[in-house]
Design an enzyme around this catalytic site. Structure first.
Site, PDB file in Angstrom:
ATOM      1  N   ASP A 145      -0.106  10.450   3.191  1.00 19.44           N
ATOM      2  CA  ASP A 145      -1.100  11.404   2.686  1.00 19.44           C
ATOM      3  C   ASP A 145      -0.704  12.841   2.992  1.00 19.44           C
ATOM      4  OD1 ASP A 145      -2.644   8.785   2.914  1.00 19.44           O
ATOM      5  OD2 ASP A 145      -4.013  10.100   1.825  1.00 19.44           O
ATOM      6  N   ALA A 186      -3.516   9.437  -2.062  1.00 24.35           N
ATOM      7  CA  ALA A 186      -3.250  10.876  -2.094  1.00 24.35           C
ATOM      8  C   ALA A 186      -2.930  11.415  -3.497  1.00 24.35           C
ATOM      9  CB  ALA A 186      -2.134  11.202  -1.103  1.00 24.35           C
TER      10      ALA A 186
HETATM   11  O1  MRU Z   1      -7.988   6.079   2.360  1.00 24.50           O
HETATM   12  P1  MRU Z   1      -7.071   5.854   1.202  1.00 24.50           P
HETATM   13  O2  MRU Z   1      -7.264   4.533   0.552  1.00 24.50           O
HETATM   14  O3  MRU Z   1      -7.113   7.004   0.218  1.00 24.50           O
HETATM   15  O4  MRU Z   1      -5.641   5.854   1.873  1.00 24.50           O
HETATM   16  C1  MRU Z   1      -4.513   5.729   1.074  1.00 24.50           C
HETATM   17  C2  MRU Z   1      -3.257   5.664   1.839  1.00 24.50           C
HETATM   18  O5  MRU Z   1      -3.239   5.711   3.040  1.00 24.50           O
HETATM   19  C3  MRU Z   1      -1.993   5.639   1.048  1.00 24.50           C
HETATM   20  O6  MRU Z   1      -0.995   4.981   1.740  1.00 24.50           O
HETATM   21  C4  MRU Z   1      -1.551   7.088   0.782  1.00 24.50           C
HETATM   22  O7  MRU Z   1      -2.576   7.816   0.173  1.00 24.50           O
HETATM   23  C5  MRU Z   1      -0.348   7.140  -0.081  1.00 24.50           C
HETATM   24  S1  MRU Z   1      -0.755   6.711  -1.725  1.00 24.50           S
HETATM   25  C6  MRU Z   1       0.584   6.681  -2.723  1.00 24.50           C
END
Ligand code: MRU
Length: 366
Positions: free
Chosen positions: A243, A56
């Site tokens: 996110d 995110a």
């Molecule tokens: O699909 P992604 O790899 O973008 O998912 C990322 C996550 O679920 C993380 O846990 C979230 O973005 C937090 S990142 C600090």
């Protein structure tokens, strides 16, 4: 953080070429280290949707640089609004994306056209610098929780994490991993259980890579192992990222997070979520009903990517023709969350808890 002993951020302006943004290509880690170049807003949107960059906070920073690249091509209101819409549509669940785009756009639209490119670059650099400091602060507050556990237990603290909420998902430090890195720096012995995180394996590919590079003791586990470990006293706490967090403390994170929270709750294991305030969607109350959940191609489920004979290779898992559903995220209700670790401190996952840390939101809260 470090790769082969060298310090990196996940995104930067190319040295000597101000019209190019460079990122680490996360699709090929840990097998290859490839720097990917982004030269337009549409290339930034593709880097986000194809998950060359992901996580995110990092997709928010990438979108901000994408607007800077849009300015270099055409700084008119129309062109920038089109670029903003394209960037916002590149992934639906993480609210940081819209937050960063709106922040930069608000500033740009108030400026004369010839000042916009420079202002956009400055804004993107500021979002990047702020993200580093915010993640450092999250680590500082999360460290207090780990330290307290260590002082009580006087042994290695076992932490389970899901997906990658590490520095690769941010600019540096990470959110969920920042307390872990800071605990290690303080000399507190920690060991991390790394969920592989099917279907894209961000745990196996990225979190394991980060922890190895930072020399943090860890073990990779398949996604279904966490409950068993918890039942046998092998997990002291869970820390994950998010996110999108509602104003009432519900949290959307990578698919499977909810099941870990249920297992942690059943075993009275503290379940923490680490987040920057840019991840809070103050307009939402009920995460399950209101947070849009990304659905990706079924091919990510029916096949798997790996490293074979010196190249990235896709291998088919299921029978040809098997349909698959691929929900990218799930929502963990606030009642299952022990606390939210923010850059301003730790709070209860509730409207009251969040407003205590963000009192400036009192007037706008519904
Ligand atoms: O699909 P992604 O790899 O973008 O998912 C990322 C996550 O679920 C993380 O846990 C979230 O973005 C937090 S990142 C600090």
């Amino acid at each position: 953080m470090r790769i082969e002993g060298k310090h990196y951020h996940t995104i930067w302006v190319k040295e000597g070429s101000r019209d190019t943004i460079q990122v680490i290509d996360q699709r090929v880690l840990p097998h290859q280290f490839v720097v990917h170049e982004i030269r337009s807003a549409s290339e930034a949107a593709t880097a986000i949707s194809d998950m060359i960059v992901r996580g995110a906070p990092l997709i928010g920073v990438t979108a901000a640089y994408g607007l800077y690249l849009a300015c270099l091509a055409d700084s008119s209101d129309k062109a920038l609004s089109e670029a903003a819409s394209l960037l916002k549509a590149s992934r639906p669940t993480a609210v940081n994306l819209a937050w960063a785009v709106d922040l930069v756009m608000d500033e740009l639209l108030s400026l004369p056209i010839n000042e916009r490119a420079e202002a956009a670059l400055k804004a993107a650099e500021k979002i990047k610098a702020d993200d580093i400091e915010i993640c450092r602060q999250i680590g500082k507050h999360g460290l207090e929780i780990i330290r307290e556990l260590y002082e009580k237990e006087q042994r290695t603290i076992n932490i389970l994490t899901h997906c990658n909420a590490g520095w690769l998902a941010t600019v540096d430090w990470g959110t969920a991993t920042s307390p872990i890195y800071q605990a290690m720096q303080e000399g507190i012995p920690v060991h991390v259980w790394v969920d592989e995180t099917r279907p894209r394996n961000q745990g196996a590919n990225l979190t394991a890579f980060e922890l190895l590079q930072e020399e943090i003791p860890h073990k990779l586990i398949v996604d279904n192992t966490g409950g068993h470990l918890m039942q046998h006293g092998m997990v002291d706490m869970v820390i994950v990222g998010t996110d999108r967090t509602t104003a009432h403390g519900d949290v959307a994170n990578k698919i499977g997070t909810y099941l870990k929270a249920l297992a942690a709750h059943d075993n009275q294991i503290p379940f923490y979520v680490a987040l920057p305030s840019s991840t809070i969607d103050w307009d939402l109350k009920d995460g399950v009903k209101e947070i849009p959940i990304e659905q990706r191609s079924g091919e990510e489920v029916t096949s798997i990517w790996g490293w074979s004979k010196g190249e990235m290779t896709q291998v088919k898992l299921s029978p040809k023709g098997t349909p698959a559903a691929n929900y990218g995220f799930d929502v963990t209700p606030a009642r299952l969350i022990t606390g939210l670790i923010t850059d301003r401190g730790v709070c209860e996952a509730s409207k009251e808890g969040l407003l205590r840390l963000y009192p400036e939101r009192l007037s706008t809260d519904g």
